[in-house]
Write a protein that holds these residues in place. Structure first.
Motif, PDB file in Angstrom:
ATOM      1  N   UNK A 148       0.864  -1.063   0.085  1.00  0.00           N
ATOM      2  CA  UNK A 148       0.102   0.113  -0.162  1.00  0.00           C
ATOM      3  C   UNK A 148       0.815   1.200   0.022  1.00  0.00           C
ATOM      4  N   UNK A 149       1.975   1.279   0.789  1.00  0.00           N
ATOM      5  CA  UNK A 149       2.855   2.506   0.821  1.00  0.00           C
ATOM      6  C   UNK A 149       3.536   2.634  -0.239  1.00  0.00           C
ATOM      7  N   UNK A 150       3.963   1.574  -0.951  1.00  0.00           N
ATOM      8  CA  UNK A 150       4.641   1.533  -2.218  1.00  0.00           C
ATOM      9  C   UNK A 150       3.680   2.306  -3.503  1.00  0.00           C
ATOM     10  N   UNK A 151       2.303   1.752  -3.316  1.00  0.00           N
ATOM     11  CA  UNK A 151       1.330   2.315  -4.295  1.00  0.00           C
ATOM     12  C   UNK A 151       0.913   3.571  -3.776  1.00  0.00           C
ATOM     13  N   UNK A 152       1.436   4.378  -2.942  1.00  0.00           N
ATOM     14  CA  UNK A 152       0.748   5.675  -2.547  1.00  0.00           C
ATOM     15  C   UNK A 152      -0.608   5.550  -2.081  1.00  0.00           C
ATOM     16  N   UNK A 153      -0.953   4.337  -1.407  1.00  0.00           N
ATOM     17  CA  UNK A 153      -2.368   4.306  -0.848  1.00  0.00           C
ATOM     18  C   UNK A 153      -2.226   4.300   0.633  1.00  0.00           C
ATOM     19  N   UNK A 154      -3.463   4.784   1.289  1.00  0.00           N
ATOM     20  CA  UNK A 154      -3.491   4.689   2.723  1.00  0.00           C
ATOM     21  C   UNK A 154      -4.259   3.603   3.186  1.00  0.00           C
ATOM     22  N   UNK A 155      -3.397   2.814   4.049  1.00  0.00           N
ATOM     23  CA  UNK A 155      -4.239   1.403   4.591  1.00  0.00           C
ATOM     24  C   UNK A 155      -3.504   1.268   5.620  1.00  0.00           C
ATOM     25  N   UNK A 156      -4.148   1.648   6.738  1.00  0.00           N
ATOM     26  CA  UNK A 156      -3.681   1.298   8.071  1.00  0.00           C
ATOM     27  C   UNK A 156      -4.048   0.058   8.601  1.00  0.00           C
ATOM     28  N   UNK A 161      -1.524  -3.709  17.665  1.00  0.00           N
ATOM     29  CA  UNK A 161      -0.147  -3.631  17.116  1.00  0.00           C
ATOM     30  C   UNK A 161       0.643  -5.001  17.721  1.00  0.00           C
ATOM     31  N   UNK A 162       0.018  -5.543  18.894  1.00  0.00           N
ATOM     32  CA  UNK A 162       0.491  -6.490  19.633  1.00  0.00           C
ATOM     33  C   UNK A 162       0.600  -8.078  18.692  1.00  0.00           C
ATOM     34  N   UNK A 163      -0.506  -7.881  17.766  1.00  0.00           N
ATOM     35  CA  UNK A 163      -0.593  -9.097  16.962  1.00  0.00           C
ATOM     36  C   UNK A 163       0.260  -9.019  15.781  1.00  0.00           C
ATOM     37  N   UNK A 164       0.789  -7.636  15.441  1.00  0.00           N
ATOM     38  CA  UNK A 164       1.414  -7.470  14.296  1.00  0.00           C
ATOM     39  C   UNK A 164       3.112  -7.382  14.438  1.00  0.00           C
ATOM     40  N   UNK A 165       3.309  -6.787  15.535  1.00  0.00           N
ATOM     41  CA  UNK A 165       4.830  -6.378  15.503  1.00  0.00           C
ATOM     42  C   UNK A 165       5.456  -7.614  16.635  1.00  0.00           C
ATOM     43  N   UNK A 174       6.615   1.644  21.831  1.00  0.00           N
ATOM     44  CA  UNK A 174       6.448   2.337  23.241  1.00  0.00           C
ATOM     45  C   UNK A 174       7.130   3.522  23.816  1.00  0.00           C
ATOM     46  N   UNK A 175       8.457   3.285  23.144  1.00  0.00           N
ATOM     47  CA  UNK A 175       9.275   4.509  23.381  1.00  0.00           C
ATOM     48  C   UNK A 175       8.860   5.763  22.594  1.00  0.00           C
ATOM     49  N   UNK A 205       5.805   0.276   8.333  1.00  0.00           N
ATOM     50  CA  UNK A 205       5.182  -0.315   7.374  1.00  0.00           C
ATOM     51  C   UNK A 205       4.322  -1.363   7.683  1.00  0.00           C
ATOM     52  N   UNK A 206       4.402  -2.023   8.911  1.00  0.00           N
ATOM     53  CA  UNK A 206       3.243  -2.855   9.406  1.00  0.00           C
ATOM     54  C   UNK A 206       2.208  -2.172   9.846  1.00  0.00           C
ATOM     55  N   UNK A 207       2.350  -1.105  10.432  1.00  0.00           N
ATOM     56  CA  UNK A 207       1.032  -0.427  11.015  1.00  0.00           C
ATOM     57  C   UNK A 207       0.421   0.563   9.952  1.00  0.00           C
TER      58      UNK A 207
END
Length: 213
Positions: A148-156, A161-165, A174-175, A205-207
């Motif tokens: 999505x980021x490479x295509x210039x698209x907004x996709x959050x 976050x605990x399931x992704x990171x 956290x910091x 990227x992940x978020x």
């Protein structure tokens, strides 16, 4: 066994290992296989060959897949392969046809696999105003936030976050949330600055976000 080979090839394609993907799908010899899996096997190999610019072999393998089965997954894969193999003049039209077919049949998995494998296909969809909103929604559902980021698209990300990171990325996040700069994070976690920058980039990227804010 054959399904495992297909998945291994898809992973290789998604990570840019085109030759490894083709090698993961050797000719079927003694395995007993139902037509739908056989067709998907051949179509996935055709996708790898198409991306590897082995056009004639890709077209021949795709034709063999269509002779084996008319399964919806294979039909969508073959439509995407046509777009990959086409000239730039016809690519947008054929890419849109593969999108419409996936929508009609409700078979998004093979199209997602094709988009992950082919940057040309991903870019074609991203530049089409017709499918851009749907593409952003698709990337969000499949957690393809880097694409999505490479295509210039907004996709959050819609997952927690605990399931992704990873655990370390959660520490860094956290910091960041407490206002720490990269240098502060490096000192707090006893990491090099370059390592912290990599973690921060992966978190973004992940978020599906573009800034610390």
């Amino acid at each position: 066994l054959l399904n495992a080979r297909i998945l291994r090839a898809r992973l290789a394609l998604a990570t840019g290992q085109v030759e490894a993907a083709a090698a993961a799908l050797p000719p079927i010899k003694r395995e007993v296989v139902i037509p739908s899996i056989h067709g998907e096997y051949l179509a996935t190999r055709a996708l790898a060959l198409a991306i590897g610019r082995r056009s004639k072999e890709a077209a021949s393998t795709a034709a063999s897949a269509s002779e084996v089965t008319n399964a919806v997954e294979v039909r969508v894969l073959l439509a995407a392969i046509k777009a990959v193999l086409s000239s730039s003049r016809n690519r947008t039209r054929l890419a849109l046809s593969s999108w419409e077919l996936a929508d009609e049949l409700g078979a998004w998995d093979p199209l997602v696999a094709s988009i992950r494998a082919s940057r040309v296909l991903a870019d074609t969809f991203a530049t089409s105003e017709t499918v851009r909103p749907g593409l952003a929604a698709l990337y969000q559902r499949t957690n393809d936030l880097g694409l999505a980021r490479l295509g210039g698209l907004r996709a959050r990300a819609i997952r927690d976050p605990s399931d992704i990171l990873s655990p370390r990325e959660l520490e860094v996040l956290g910091l960041i949330a407490r206002g720490y700069r990269n240098q502060d994070i490096a000192a707090a976690l006893v990491l090099s600055l370059s390592t912290v920058k990599v973690h921060v980039r992966h978190i973004f990227e992940k978020l599906g976000v573009r800034s610390r804010s």
